[in-house]
Structure formats: structure tokens, C-alpha cells
Write an enzyme that holds these catalytic residues in place. Structure first.
Site, PDB file in Angstrom:
ATOM      1  N   ARG A  27     -18.492  -5.152  12.834  1.00  0.00           N
ATOM      2  CA  ARG A  27     -19.277  -5.739  11.735  1.00  0.00           C
ATOM      3  C   ARG A  27     -19.153  -4.880  10.475  1.00  0.00           C
ATOM      4  NH1 ARG A  27     -22.860  -7.855  15.157  1.00  0.00           N
ATOM      5  NH2 ARG A  27     -23.998  -5.920  15.473  1.00  0.00           N
ATOM      6  N   SER A  60     -12.813  20.494 -11.604  1.00  0.00           N
ATOM      7  CA  SER A  60     -12.158  19.191 -11.518  1.00  0.00           C
ATOM      8  C   SER A  60     -13.034  18.118 -12.171  1.00  0.00           C
ATOM      9  CB  SER A  60     -11.941  18.869 -10.023  1.00  0.00           C
ATOM     10  OG  SER A  60     -11.388  17.600  -9.843  1.00  0.00           O
ATOM     11  N   SER A 114      -7.323   6.640 -15.090  1.00  0.00           N
ATOM     12  CA  SER A 114      -6.696   5.447 -14.512  1.00  0.00           C
ATOM     13  C   SER A 114      -7.589   4.216 -14.523  1.00  0.00           C
ATOM     14  CB  SER A 114      -6.265   5.731 -13.082  1.00  0.00           C
ATOM     15  OG  SER A 114      -7.366   6.096 -12.281  1.00  0.00           O
ATOM     16  N   HIS A 123      -0.633   7.947 -16.145  1.00  0.00           N
ATOM     17  CA  HIS A 123      -0.743   6.739 -16.984  1.00  0.00           C
ATOM     18  C   HIS A 123      -0.308   7.011 -18.419  1.00  0.00           C
ATOM     19  CE1 HIS A 123      -2.522   4.348 -13.818  1.00  0.00           C
ATOM     20  NE2 HIS A 123      -3.152   5.449 -13.469  1.00  0.00           N
ATOM     21  N   THR A 160       4.219  10.194 -12.520  1.00  0.00           N
ATOM     22  CA  THR A 160       4.745   9.248 -11.531  1.00  0.00           C
ATOM     23  C   THR A 160       5.984   8.578 -12.098  1.00  0.00           C
ATOM     24  OG1 THR A 160       4.217   7.353 -10.124  1.00  0.00           O
ATOM     25  CG2 THR A 160       3.365   7.283 -12.352  1.00  0.00           C
ATOM     26  N   LYS A 163       5.088   3.889 -12.696  1.00  0.00           N
ATOM     27  CA  LYS A 163       4.354   3.102 -13.699  1.00  0.00           C
ATOM     28  C   LYS A 163       5.256   2.937 -14.920  1.00  0.00           C
ATOM     29  CE  LYS A 163       0.223   4.784 -11.428  1.00  0.00           C
ATOM     30  NZ  LYS A 163       0.038   3.785 -10.392  1.00  0.00           N
ATOM     31  N   THR A 199       8.567  15.142   5.040  1.00  0.00           N
ATOM     32  CA  THR A 199       8.755  13.697   4.896  1.00  0.00           C
ATOM     33  C   THR A 199      10.137  13.398   4.327  1.00  0.00           C
ATOM     34  OG1 THR A 199       7.678  11.671   4.127  1.00  0.00           O
ATOM     35  CG2 THR A 199       7.811  13.457   2.540  1.00  0.00           C
ATOM     36  N   THR A 200      10.603  12.198   4.573  1.00  0.00           N
ATOM     37  CA  THR A 200      11.923  11.790   4.088  1.00  0.00           C
ATOM     38  C   THR A 200      11.898  11.656   2.563  1.00  0.00           C
ATOM     39  OG1 THR A 200      12.284  10.619   6.156  1.00  0.00           O
ATOM     40  CG2 THR A 200      13.675   9.965   4.300  1.00  0.00           C
TER      41      THR A 200
END
Ligand code: PMP
Length: 410
Positions: free
Chosen positions: A22, A137, A189, A217, A245, A248, A277-278
Site C-alpha cells: 500500500r 552545501s 535545476s 544547467h 554534464t 543537457k 563501472t564500464t
């Protein structure tokens, strides 16, 4: 008694499972619906006009970027074959890192498979080295920053959003001999407002703090050659590490940091999100490289985006629709109610063929729901006008509080 229903080997009873189910359903209901909408060159997906894509500059459809990726698939195939440290480093990774370091005027750059892992993987190392670092932060920092800081185990102080006085207070109260790290975004963002970078840089200097700025951004969209907001303000050198990044403004996928070689090398060596990681497929790195180079040489896309954003700000002001900030191309129309927000998104879709996602918890706190509108270079002047008109109609129909109702000055 049916033992099977009563208890599983985990000790969880059927009743508890039903309750959890639930709870899951309740959480799931909060989420909006996510239409399949991959915008074509003209911003249309089977007659749907997309207004929430992060491909702000249309680089995902740029012919040069597409060609670079196709060519690289032909020569290098589709996969990278391994992690960066074990067989998965490609010529294009190396070129792209050199290009990004140069773009930001830093000694070195490091690629990750997403912006999320770039933040998580970098901050987990940088905030925890040295061990007694204290982190400051911004309260609106992205989830990937929060996760990276948590993984570092560092002591952390949260300063109120963009509140320089609060940050100064926290810095002053911290022991002078402890290493300090300030973490912030340039363009936020969800709210689209911009941090007071010069003032924060000044505080960092005063307290000898390292600075880490997420320009996700902003890269591609702002500053000379698309180097971001700190570069636009001429103070990029005052931020120790810049993070960005490729998903974007640069239209592909991947994330990165750029900064002093020693810090970048430490992240390269220790970051679990980098090591285990790859790596990005070579074609993605080649496409992103093309996008970065293209936007270093072309101002056209930045200009169109700025014009569309300004027009939308003006039209929403005229329609008395409250939006959080006029600072950037992220235009967050404030609704502040979970159900109404989803309904507004649905009506725009059904009536006008407009797709703009409702942003609900956990992306924003409950009661702070928004339509996060992202004009982009694929929209023409008339599209912006039609969009604003449609939004005005929905605002009336659903009786959503206007800027005047909220006594809201954008
Ligand atoms: N930082 C910020 C501020 C973001 O908004 C996002 C994603 N929306 C990220 C980092 C993660 O970037 P990516 O989508 O490339 O994983």
C-alpha cells in the site's frame, strides 16, 4: 492457520507485506505520468510539442554531432569494452577530457558515465579528503551532490539557499584549522535561479575553502564558448572544481569534473563510481566532443535560447503566472499542489499537445510542486506565444493562484 501466509523466511508477515505494498502504491501515485516523448529536430514527437527537454540547445539533433557518432560507431563499434582502468579508455575519452579541461581553463578533467555519478563519485572522494574536511552545501543542491557528500562521510553544514550571510555565519563558526569545502550549483535545476557566485568565491577566499560548483544547467548555455556562469562572470578561476554534464547543453550523455590535476587524479584513483563501472561508449564521447567544440565556436544557439527564455518570462508576467526566477532558461511555474500540478500537465498534453512534466516530490518538497518549463532552440517565437497562451488558459480553468494572488514578485 495458514503458515505460508503468516510468515516468510525473512520474518515479514503477509500483513506487513500488504502494508508495504500500500505504501509503495501511495508513493507511486505521487509520480506524474511520463509520456514517451523524444523530440525530433522540430521539437515535435508525433504532434507533441515538448517543453521539458534538457536538450536545451538541440545538440541531440545537431547534424555534426550525429555524424560524429555514426562515424565512430562504424570505426569503433558500440561499446567501450570495460572500465576506464581496464581496457575501457578510448582515444575519444582522452580527447574529450583535454577539451573540457581547456574549456574551463583547468589542469585536468575526468569523465563519468553521467552527471549523477560525476557528483556522487567526485564528492565522495573530495569531501572526505582530508578526513576532517567540513562541507558547506546549499540546501537546494541536487540529489547527486547530497549522495556524494553522504558517501564521503564528511561533516556537513547546510546553508539556506543562496544565502551568503548564512554561509558566512557557518564558516565563521567552524574551527579555523579544519579544511573546508563549499559546494553549490550555478543555475539551480528546479528553481532556475543563479547563485551569487562572486560573493561565495569571496567567502571561500576569506576562509581558505575549496569550492566545487555544479554547472550542469549552464555548460553550453552560458559564458564565453559555453564555459558556464562562473566564466560568464569572469571568475571561473576562483572555483577549484567545476562539474558538468554532457546530457543537457551537449545533447548526449555523461558527466565530468575539471580542476587541479592533483584533485582529479585523486578522484580517478579512489572514486568507486569511476573505477568500478564500464566507461562511456566511444561514439558517445566522440559525439559529446563534437558538441563541446561546436558550442565553443557558435553563439547562435545560446542567443536563440536566451531570446526564447526572455520572451517566455515576459509573457508569463503578462499572464500573471507566478514563476520562481527570471535568471535563466529554466522557468518554473509555481503551482504548489500535487494534484493540481499533475492535472495541469495532463490538460496541457490532452488539449494542446504540449508535454511539460509536473515536478512532484521527491524532486521538490511536497507543496512546492511546479511545472518546470524548458524553452529550447527548437521552439520558434510563435511556439513560445502559443505555449504561454495555453498555460494562461489552464491557469484560469484550474483556478490556480496567480502571481497577484500569491503577492509574488518574480
Ligand atoms: N546536477 C544537477 C544540478 C542536475 O540537475 C542533474 C540532473 N538533472 C545532475 C547533476 C545529474 O546529471 P545527469 O543527468 O547527467 O546524470
Amino acid at each position: 492457520m495458514n503458515l505460508h501466509l503468516e510468515s516468510y523466511s525473512t520474518g515479514v508477515t503477509a500483513k506487513e507485506l500488504a502494508e508495504r505494498r500500500r505504501e509503495f502504491l501511495e508513493i507511486g501515485r505521487r509520480s506524474g505520468h511520463f509520456p514517451s516523448a523524444s523530440a525530433r529536430q522540430d521539437g515535435v514527437d508525433s504532434q507533441i510539442s515538448v517543453w521539458c527537454s534538457n536538450d536545451y540547445l538541440g545538440m541531440g539533433q545537431n547534424p555534426q554531432v550525429i555524424e560524429a557518432m555514426k562515424k565512430t560507431i562504424d570505426t569503433h563499434g558500440v561499446g567501450s569494452g570495460g572500465s576506464r582502468n581496464i581496457g575501457g579508455t578510448n582515444h575519444y575519452h582522452v580527447l574529450l577530457e583535454a577539451e573540457l579541461a581547456d574549456l574551463h581553463g583547468k589542469e585536468a578533467a575526468l569523465l563519468f558515465t553521467s552527471g549523477y555519478t560525476a557528483n556522487d563519485g567526485s564528492l565522495s572522494v573530495l569531501a572526505g579528503t582530508p578526513k576532517d574536511t567540513i562541507v558547506f552545501s546549499d540546501e537546494k543542491n541536487h540529489a547527486s551532490i547530497i549522495d556524494g557528500l553522504r558517501h564521503s562521510g564528511a561533516q556537513k553544514h547546510i546553508f539556506r539557499h543562496n544565502d551568503v550571510a548564512h554561509l558566512a555565519e557557518l564558516l565563521a563558526a567552524a574551527p579555523a584549522d579544519r579544511p573546508k569545502l563549499i559546494v553549490l550549483e550555478s543555475v539551480y535545476s528546479m528553481s532556475g535561479d543563479i547563485a551569487p557566485l562572486a560573493e561565495i568565491a569571496e567567502l571561500a577566499r576569506r576562509y581558505d575553502a575549496t569550492t566545487y560548483i555544479d554547472e550542469v544547467h549552464a555548460v553550453g548555455m552560458y559564458g564565453p564558448q559555453g564555459a558556464g556562469i562562473a566564466a560568464r562572470e569572469g571568475i571561473a578561476d576562483q572555483f577549484t572544481v567545476v562539474m558538468g554534464t554532457l546530457a543537457k547543453g551537449y545533447g548526449t550523455v555523461g558527466g565530468y569534473i575539471a580542476g587541479p590535476a592533483a584533485l582529479v587524479d585523486a578522484v580517478r584513483t579512489l572514486s568507486r563510481a569511476f573505477v568500478f563501472t564500464t566507461s562511456l561508449p566511444p561514439a558517445v564521447a566522440a559525439g559529446a566532443l563534437e558538441a563541446v567544440r561546436y558550442l565553443r565556436n557558435s553563439d547562435v544557439e545560446r542567443k536563440v535560447l536566451a531570446e526564447n527564455a526572455q520572451l517566455l518570462h515576459r509573457l508569463l508576467d503578462e499572464a500573471d503566472i507566478p514563476f520562481i526566477s527570471p535568471d535563466s532558461h529554466i522557468v518554473s511555474a509555481f503551482i504548489g499542489d500535487d494534484e493540481t500540478c499533475k492535472q495541469a500537465s495532463r490538460l496541457l498534453f490532452e488539449r494542446h499537445g504540449i508535454y511539460v512534466q509536473s515536478i512532484n516530490a521527491p524532486s521538490v518538497p511536497l507543496g512546492q510542486e511546479i511545472l518546470r518549463i524548458a524553452p529550447s532552440t527548437v521552439h520558434g517565437r510563435e511556439d513560445v506565444e502559443n505555449f504561454a497562451e495555453a498555460l494562461r488558459g489552464i491557469w484560469k480553468e484550474l483556478n490556480i493562484p496567480t502571481a497577484t494572488d500569491r503577492n509574488w514578485l518574480s
